[in-house]
Design a protein around this motif. Structure first.
Motif, short mmCIF file in Angstrom:
data_model
loop_
_atom_site.label_atom_id
_atom_site.label_comp_id
_atom_site.label_asym_id
_atom_site.label_seq_id
_atom_site.Cartn_x
_atom_site.Cartn_y
_atom_site.Cartn_z
N ALA A 7 11.37 -15.59 -42.62
CA ALA A 7 12.37 -14.86 -41.84
C ALA A 7 12.25 -15.22 -40.36
O ALA A 7 13.26 -15.38 -39.67
CB ALA A 7 12.21 -13.36 -42.05
N LEU A 8 11.02 -15.35 -39.87
CA LEU A 8 10.80 -15.73 -38.47
C LEU A 8 11.33 -17.14 -38.22
O LEU A 8 11.99 -17.40 -37.22
CB LEU A 8 9.32 -15.63 -38.13
CG LEU A 8 8.93 -15.93 -36.68
CD1 LEU A 8 9.64 -14.99 -35.72
CD2 LEU A 8 7.42 -15.84 -36.52
N LEU A 19 6.17 -23.54 -38.36
CA LEU A 19 5.46 -22.33 -37.91
C LEU A 19 4.02 -22.27 -38.40
O LEU A 19 3.24 -21.48 -37.90
CB LEU A 19 6.20 -21.08 -38.38
CG LEU A 19 7.56 -20.83 -37.75
CD1 LEU A 19 8.13 -19.52 -38.27
CD2 LEU A 19 7.46 -20.80 -36.24
N ARG A 20 3.69 -23.08 -39.38
CA ARG A 20 2.36 -22.99 -39.99
C ARG A 20 1.25 -23.08 -38.94
O ARG A 20 0.39 -22.21 -38.84
CB ARG A 20 2.19 -24.05 -41.07
CG ARG A 20 0.92 -23.88 -41.90
CD ARG A 20 0.88 -24.81 -43.10
NE ARG A 20 2.03 -24.57 -43.97
CZ ARG A 20 2.95 -25.49 -44.26
NH1 ARG A 20 2.87 -26.70 -43.79
NH2 ARG A 20 3.97 -25.18 -45.04
N ASP A 24 -1.09 -20.08 -37.63
CA ASP A 24 -2.54 -20.17 -37.87
C ASP A 24 -3.31 -19.93 -36.58
O ASP A 24 -4.30 -19.21 -36.56
CB ASP A 24 -2.91 -21.54 -38.45
CG ASP A 24 -2.51 -21.71 -39.90
OD1 ASP A 24 -2.14 -20.70 -40.55
OD2 ASP A 24 -2.55 -22.86 -40.39
N GLY A 25 -2.85 -20.52 -35.50
CA GLY A 25 -3.51 -20.33 -34.20
C GLY A 25 -3.43 -18.89 -33.74
O GLY A 25 -4.43 -18.33 -33.25
N MET A 91 12.03 -21.31 -29.24
CA MET A 91 11.08 -22.36 -29.55
C MET A 91 11.76 -23.71 -29.47
O MET A 91 12.75 -23.94 -30.14
CB MET A 91 10.50 -22.16 -30.96
CG MET A 91 9.55 -23.24 -31.37
SD MET A 91 8.99 -23.03 -33.05
CE MET A 91 7.80 -21.76 -32.82
N PRO A 92 11.21 -24.62 -28.64
CA PRO A 92 11.78 -25.96 -28.61
C PRO A 92 11.66 -26.62 -29.98
O PRO A 92 10.70 -26.38 -30.71
CB PRO A 92 10.93 -26.71 -27.59
CG PRO A 92 10.12 -25.67 -26.89
CD PRO A 92 10.09 -24.46 -27.76
N ALA A 93 12.59 -27.47 -30.33
CA ALA A 93 12.59 -28.11 -31.64
C ALA A 93 11.40 -29.04 -31.83
O ALA A 93 10.88 -29.17 -32.92
CB ALA A 93 13.89 -28.88 -31.84
N GLU A 94 10.93 -29.70 -30.78
CA GLU A 94 9.86 -30.68 -30.92
C GLU A 94 8.47 -30.10 -30.75
O GLU A 94 7.51 -30.65 -31.26
CB GLU A 94 10.06 -31.80 -29.92
CG GLU A 94 11.31 -32.61 -30.19
CD GLU A 94 11.48 -33.72 -29.19
OE1 GLU A 94 10.49 -34.11 -28.55
OE2 GLU A 94 12.60 -34.21 -29.06
N GLU A 95 8.32 -29.04 -29.99
CA GLU A 95 7.01 -28.54 -29.66
C GLU A 95 6.92 -27.06 -29.95
O GLU A 95 7.66 -26.28 -29.37
CB GLU A 95 6.76 -28.78 -28.17
CG GLU A 95 5.36 -29.09 -27.82
CD GLU A 95 5.29 -29.49 -26.36
OE1 GLU A 95 5.53 -30.65 -26.04
OE2 GLU A 95 5.03 -28.60 -25.55
N PRO A 96 6.01 -26.60 -30.83
CA PRO A 96 5.88 -25.17 -31.11
C PRO A 96 5.49 -24.40 -29.86
O PRO A 96 4.74 -24.89 -29.02
CB PRO A 96 4.77 -25.10 -32.17
CG PRO A 96 4.66 -26.47 -32.71
CD PRO A 96 5.10 -27.40 -31.63
N ALA A 97 6.00 -23.18 -29.75
CA ALA A 97 5.67 -22.29 -28.64
C ALA A 97 5.35 -20.92 -29.20
O ALA A 97 5.15 -20.77 -30.40
CB ALA A 97 6.84 -22.23 -27.67
N TYR A 98 5.33 -19.90 -28.37
CA TYR A 98 5.05 -18.54 -28.80
C TYR A 98 6.06 -18.12 -29.85
O TYR A 98 7.25 -18.32 -29.71
CB TYR A 98 5.14 -17.61 -27.58
CG TYR A 98 4.95 -16.18 -27.94
CD1 TYR A 98 3.68 -15.72 -28.25
CD2 TYR A 98 6.00 -15.31 -28.00
CE1 TYR A 98 3.50 -14.40 -28.60
CE2 TYR A 98 5.82 -14.00 -28.34
CZ TYR A 98 4.57 -13.55 -28.64
OH TYR A 98 4.38 -12.24 -28.99
N VAL A 99 5.57 -17.50 -30.95
CA VAL A 99 6.47 -17.15 -32.04
C VAL A 99 6.25 -15.74 -32.51
O VAL A 99 6.19 -15.48 -33.68
CB VAL A 99 6.33 -18.13 -33.23
CG1 VAL A 99 6.83 -19.49 -32.86
CG2 VAL A 99 4.91 -18.18 -33.74
#
Length: 104
Positions: A7-8, A19-20, A24-25, A91-99
């Motif tokens: 859902a997120l 998002l994995r 995890d982080g 969240m940018p498409a290429e780099e994960p950010a705060y979620v």
């Protein structure tokens, strides 16, 4: 509200596998917990971090609008807070950010 990873991912318009690693982080740093039903929730530390990010986003937005005095316009304060919150969850498409959008 609690949410699931799929859902997120849908809310953030990213593939669930993107998002994995970020989740995890966040879990390893005790910002997010997952219950038996795979519901994600921010921990108190996660909620505090989210609030700091929202505040920082709001402060940066205000800095960019320097010379304009939004604090004098009480009707604008909730709008700035929502905008700052929205900037945090993007969240940018290429780099994960705060979620984290789920709260306890």
């Amino acid at each position: 509200a609690p949410t699931t990873a799929p859902a997120l991912a849908s809310e953030l318009h990213v593939a669930p596998d993107q998002l994995r690693e970020p989740l995890d982080g966040l879990t390893q740093h005790a910002y997010v917990v997952t219950d038996d039903e795979h519901q994600l929730e921010l921990t108190p530390d996660g909620q505090a971090a989210r609030e700091k990010l929202i505040s920082a986003g709001r402060a940066e937005l205000c800095r960019l609008l320097e010379g304009w005095h939004p604090e004098e316009d009480e009707e604008l304060q909730p709008v700035l807070r929502r905008l700052a919150g929205a900037l945090v969850v993007e969240m940018p498409a290429e780099e994960p950010a705060y979620v984290g959008t789920a709260t306890r």
